[in-house]
Design a protein around this motif. Structure first.
Motif, PDB file in Angstrom:
ATOM      1  N   UNK A 171       0.805  -1.225   0.000  1.00  0.00           N
ATOM      2  CA  UNK A 171       0.000   0.000   0.000  1.00  0.00           C
ATOM      3  C   UNK A 171       0.839   1.276   0.000  1.00  0.00           C
ATOM      4  N   UNK A 172       1.975   1.252   0.703  1.00  0.00           N
ATOM      5  CA  UNK A 172       2.834   2.431   0.708  1.00  0.00           C
ATOM      6  C   UNK A 172       3.389   2.743  -0.667  1.00  0.00           C
ATOM      7  N   UNK A 173       3.746   1.684  -1.415  1.00  0.00           N
ATOM      8  CA  UNK A 173       4.259   1.884  -2.776  1.00  0.00           C
ATOM      9  C   UNK A 173       3.148   2.392  -3.695  1.00  0.00           C
ATOM     10  N   UNK A 174       1.934   1.865  -3.533  1.00  0.00           N
ATOM     11  CA  UNK A 174       0.789   2.342  -4.319  1.00  0.00           C
ATOM     12  C   UNK A 174       0.606   3.836  -4.109  1.00  0.00           C
ATOM     13  N   UNK A 175       0.615   4.239  -2.842  1.00  0.00           N
ATOM     14  CA  UNK A 175       0.394   5.641  -2.505  1.00  0.00           C
ATOM     15  C   UNK A 175       1.465   6.535  -3.107  1.00  0.00           C
ATOM     16  N   UNK A 176       2.731   6.138  -2.968  1.00  0.00           N
ATOM     17  CA  UNK A 176       3.827   6.940  -3.488  1.00  0.00           C
ATOM     18  C   UNK A 176       3.747   7.078  -5.008  1.00  0.00           C
ATOM     19  N   UNK A 177       3.471   5.963  -5.684  1.00  0.00           N
ATOM     20  CA  UNK A 177       3.371   6.001  -7.145  1.00  0.00           C
ATOM     21  C   UNK A 177       2.217   6.884  -7.596  1.00  0.00           C
TER      22      UNK A 177
END
Length: 376
Positions: A69-75
């Motif tokens: 989820x953190x990578x989704x948010x950053x992207x």
């Protein structure tokens, strides 16, 4: 859009379950509401909805990078900042660990994923009830019967291609390189259809002739319902164009109503470029070894992604950003294309005349009153 509010709620629940993200999003929480609008030209509920959609979409093994989820948010935030301003955000990259050299790949990947949501959030009316509802709103808006919306082509500026032959193909009639994309809008300004991108030299008529939407409309699947096209289109039974030289008062009224309705496409494209400034110069720059067709697909994904976000922004009532002195981008009308009457299908002429004959004077007067109120 063609979806009514209850359908949207059903889609929301299907995509997000209980409608809540699975965990708090640290990067998003660092912004206040006003800062979100300034940085991304979208609101917190709208961005939260997108995060939930992507997180659900990221569960399949075929999209492994979206399991975190953190990578989704950053992207997503990096891509949204690029869409809004035409550049990524150093602050987001610093907080998320995205390398600046990876930013173009992040934007490209996120554009591909958002473009994959087109069928969910860019919807053409398929049921009789939806078509009738749109037609009634269209008649109230401009007085013309059985109109679902308006169709037009938008040019999005690109950088010149490195070789002269390709550069000529992408240079449009206004003298700058672009890709051209056909949009169909309802008369409220929601995008109902966005199609593939073509090189800028492709004419509006060529784009329409190659359009699956034309095939659908002229295959009688839409029955008596029609779209309104501009002067660069050919008149057909299901695509009504204005009269080149109106003679009677009824024809003048029809042209005035047609212009009012078809102007929605122009305003929608202007709003797209106002909210998503990346559309003023499509990028980011492609890798040197990228084939022209692959580059065109990436640009198409970016345009589709912005169309998805446009419809979501309207559903979440997100106000557009203010127009500054650097955002004046007048749209040039496509060259008029006049077909000799003897070459026009008699069915097409009859269809337009039927609409003109059924154009009620009280409807015309009401739309004129609305125009005068807006000018005041």
């Amino acid at each position: 859009m063609a979806f009514a509010a209850p359908v949207w709620l059903a889609v929301y629940n299907e995509l997000l379950g209980d409608g809540a993200p699975e965990r708090p999003y640290g990067l998003l929480e660092a912004w206040g509401d006003a800062d979100l609008l300034d940085s991304f030209h979208l609101s917190r509920p709208c961005i939260g909805f997108l995060l939930g959609c992507l997180q659900r979409h990221g569960r399949p093994a075929r999209v492994p990078e979206l399991r975190d989820p953190g990578r989704v948010e950053a992207m997503l935030l990096e891509a949204l900042h690029y869409y809004a301003h035409g550049a990524g955000s150093p602050g987001i990259r610093d907080q998320s660990g995205i390398d600046p050299s990876d930013s173009p790949a992040v934007v490209s990947r996120m554009s591909e994923l958002l473009a994959g949501m087109t069928e969910r959030f860019v919807s053409f009316p398929l049921t009789r009830a939806d078509r009738e509802r749109l037609a009634e709103r269209g008649r109230a808006f401009c007085g013309v019967r059985h109109v679902l919306g308006a169709v037009g082509c938008a040019h999005f500026r690109t950088r010149d291609a490195p070789d002269a032959a390709t550069a000529r193909v992408f240079r449009n009639t206004h003298g700058y390189p672009s890709v051209v994309c056909q949009l169909v809008c309802d008369l409220d300004g929601n995008i109902m259809d966005v199609e593939r991108c073509w090189a800028g030299s492709t004419s509006t008529h060529e784009v329409w002739v190659s359009s699956p939407r034309r095939t659908q409309m002229e295959g009688e699947s839409q029955g008596r319902y029609r779209l309104l096209g501009g002067t660069a289109h050919h008149l057909s039974k299901h695509l009504l164009t204005p009269l080149p030289q109106p003679q009677s008062q009824e024809e003048v009224r029809f042209n005035r109503a047609h212009a009012r309705a078809h102007g929605v496409v122009h305003r929608t494209v202007q709003l797209l470029k106002q909210r998503f400034r990346c559309l003023r110069l499509l990028g980011p720059d492609p890798p040197e070894n990228l084939e022209p067709q692959e580059d065109l697909v990436q640009k198409e994904n970016l345009v589709r992604a912005c169309c998805v976000l446009h419809n979501l922004a309207r559903k979440f009532s997100v106000p557009p950003p203010p127009i500054g002195p650097d955002l004046t981008d007048p749209e040039h009308p496509a060259p008029s294309f006049r077909v000799p009457v003897k070459q026009v299908s008699p069915e097409a002429l009859e269809a337009r005349q039927e609409v003109i004959d059924g154009f009620r004077e009280e409807d015309a007067d009401s739309t004129m009153d609305m125009d005068q109120d807006q000018e005041a």
